[in-house]
Enzyme design. Structure first.
Site: not given
Ligand code: M6R
Length: 609
Positions: A482, A75, A489, A101-102, A486, A505, A27, A604, A2
């Protein structure tokens, strides 16, 4: 999660707040809304979906007379995305509006007792209790009402309130979640993050944890937990305005992928002097304490966790210190073995991720020295740590992390080198050689990015495939993890990332003719083993997409597709090998028509546990 913004000044503010929300949309983008205080009292405008829907509403009635207001981009946590659940929320009288926010953890009990006292709720959110509590406690002084409200609520939050009786004022409070005040001329801003008002002002003061604030066009006051006024130094922010703009790129993610050479160069700048010690400036952990470290424990989530995994290989190889890792949300539910000579590293791009912050605090309470690796100056992670290594990647807006990941890996490499120096596990000549090579990587990356078309061509051939398997060994494994994250997501294609040797396995059962299997096969001590795994994949007629080191012509005989990256030594290879995987994910998502800027359900910064 948020984004919130407030404006108190003399200009018509709907457009200013809307522009601020555009900068905060990363956010959350389930719904958005504004509360505008004008001649007709407090009006709220809310819409489901991203900001465009809100923009349409605003064009219908932008309340041009309003010069105080709040904005919110959501969010969803409590209650699905809907107009009723969108912020701002109002009290029963409609004179008060709040944005949050929170999370208010005890909202259910509060809601029950407020409803018992006759308050009428119109949403399923936890946030709405704040509007009713302010209403309950208000006796003519808005700040006092906010203060009493904070006595009632539990959780972590930042919220702002406007009241029709105080048309030029915004009051609010924060516990854990960030809140920054922007100082203008005859006007003030408040927001979850600086980019929200960066085009308007660069002069910023921070609302600290458990503090309160009151803004009017002419005053910006911060108060402690007892409402005693505090003196706050104004910081002038140096960020470029372009950081929050796409600068001609079609998306922030693409822009940030291409900013990686600079992000890396900035992260390394000044920290690797030609013939000297590795310099890590914000470290309140002495060299003696670092030299005594006998275990490193990394806590992080998502992409940051993958950077931690790369760090494990590098620290163990260079500094000979055992490294353990935990997904931050799992750490507190185990019985981790932490001693005063354990160095705990919390990696978080945002420095706000609730899971990581909780785990870091717990580790500190257990006696460990805690180091934060983060991209955000002054973020909560920096306060909860004994030392900080800043990634200097610049503002990252793309929800899918790219340039900050590379910078996190570089920070882990710097730390590994520092530990190796202090412990004498690498001879000085070797430290100097690694340092020189690290300094050359931004240039190599720059060169690679000029020839990134291979990733696009491969994406065209495979984007309709329903599943991708990623394989790697050794330091190539976190690169695969990673790459797979990517792709899933931003394109929503199911992916699995596995240690290549482990494929036989179980996951090998998933392979059939033409299944795309992305294999990190860069040069290094496990290369031959990876080739054997590639053969196993080919024997099932699956399609191998290899990431290999430039000059390796032989790999073509083993693979259907190759993405070449410039040669580096093995421990530095993730800095290059992960980039083609970012691009592959990016192009596949675009070809599938996915909204790369706003992947569904993601935010984010993840400020809920
Ligand atoms: O702000 P942070 O690095 O703590 O965030 C961690 C994850 O939420 C963040 O890396 C998330 O996996 C991203 N969507 C990756 O692209």
């Amino acid at each position: 999660m948020c984004g919130i913004i407030g404006y108190a000044g003399s200009r018509s503010c709907a457009g200013i707040i809307y522009e601020g929300l555009r900068k905060l949309e990363y956010r959350g983008y389930d719904s958005a809304g504004l509360a505008l205080v004008g001649n007709g009292g407090v009006s709220t405008i809310r819409a489901v979906g991203n900001l465009e829907s809100l923009g349409k509403e605003l064009r219908r009635n932008g309340h041009p007379d309003a010069s105080t207001g709040l904005g919110h981009t959501r969010w969803a946590t409590h209650g699905r995305p809907s107009v009723e659940n969108a912020h701002p929320h109002s009290d029963c009288s409609g004179k008060i509006a709040i944005v949050l926010n929170g999370i208010i953890e005890n909202y259910a009990d509060l809601k029950e007792s407020l409803e018992g006292a006759g308050h009428r709720f119109t949403s399923e959110t936890d946030a709405e209790v704040i509007a009713h509590l302010v209403e309950l406690h208000y006796q003519g002084d808005l700040l006092q009402a906010v203060h009493r409200t904070c006595d009632d609520i539990e959780g972590h939050f930042a919220f702002c309130v406007v009241h029709d009786d105080h048309p030029g004022s915004i009051a609010g409070a924060r516990r854990e979640c960030p809140l920054l005040i922007g100082i203008g001329k005859g006007e003030h801003f408040v927001a979850s993050a600086i980019p929200a008002f960066l085009t308007e002002t660069r002069d910023v003061i921070e609302v600290g944890n458990d503090e309160f604030f009151l803004l009017t066009p002419d005053t910006a006051q911060v108060f402690d937990a007892d409402l005693e006024p505090l003196e706050r130094e104004v910081t002038r922010v140096q960020w470029s305005e372009d950081a929050a703009e796409k600068g001609g790129y079609e998306t922030f993610m693409r822009k940030e992928i291409f900013e990686q050479p600079q992000a890396l160069a900035d992260t390394l700048a000044g920290r690797l002097p030609e013939d000297g010690d590795v310099v890590l400036e914000e470290m309140d952990i002495s060299d003696t304490e670092l030299a005594a470290v006998d275990k490193v424990y990394v806590l992080a989530c998502g992409t940051s966790y993958h950077a931690g995994l790369v760090g494990r290989y590098v620290i163990e190889r260079w500094a000979r210190v055992p490294v353990e890792l935990d997904i931050a949300s799992e750490f507190r539910y185990r019985d981790p073995v932490i001693t005063p000579t354990t160095l705990v590293i919390g990696i978080s791009q945002s420095g706000e991720t609730a899971d990581t912050l909780v785990a870091m605090r717990q580790a500190r309470e257990m006696g460990a020295k805690v180091l934060a690796i983060t991209n955000i100056m002054g973020s909560q992670a920096t306060r909860d740590a004994d030392g900080v290594i800043y990634t200097r990647a610049g503002l990252e807006i793309g929800v899918a992390a790219t340039k900050t990941h590379l910078a996190q890996i570089a920070c882990m490499q710097l730390l590994a080198l520092k530990l190796a120096q202090l412990k004498g596990t690498l001879p000085p000549g070797e430290v100097a050689a690694v340092a020189a090579e690290l300094r050359s990587v931004p240039g190599l990356l720059e060169r690679y990015l000029k020839s990134e078309a291979a990733a696009h061509d491969i994406a065209r051939r495979y984007f309709e495939k329903p599943f991708f398997l990623y394989l790697g060994r050794g330091i190539g494994l976190p690169v695969c993890l990673e790459g797979a994250l990517k792709l899933k997501e931003i394109s929503y294609i199911p992916t699995e990332a596995y240690a290549a040797g482990e494929m036989k396995h179980g996951p090998i059962a998933l392979l059939e003719k033409g299944s795309p299997v992305v294999v990190v096969a860069t040069d290094g001590r496990v290369y031959e083993k990876v080739l054997s795994n590639i053969q196993e994949v080919r024997a099932r007629e699956a399609a191998v997409i290899a990431v290999a080191t430039e000059g390796n012509k032989a790999i073509r005989d083993f693979s259907d597709e190759v993405m070449y990256v410039p040669a580096t030594s093995e421990m530095l290879s993730p800095l290059l090998a992960v980039v083609p995987l970012q691009l592959l994910a990016y192009y596949i998502a675009r070809l599938k028509g996915c909204n790369v800027a706003q992947p569904r359900n993601l935010a984010k910064t993840v400020t809920v546990e």
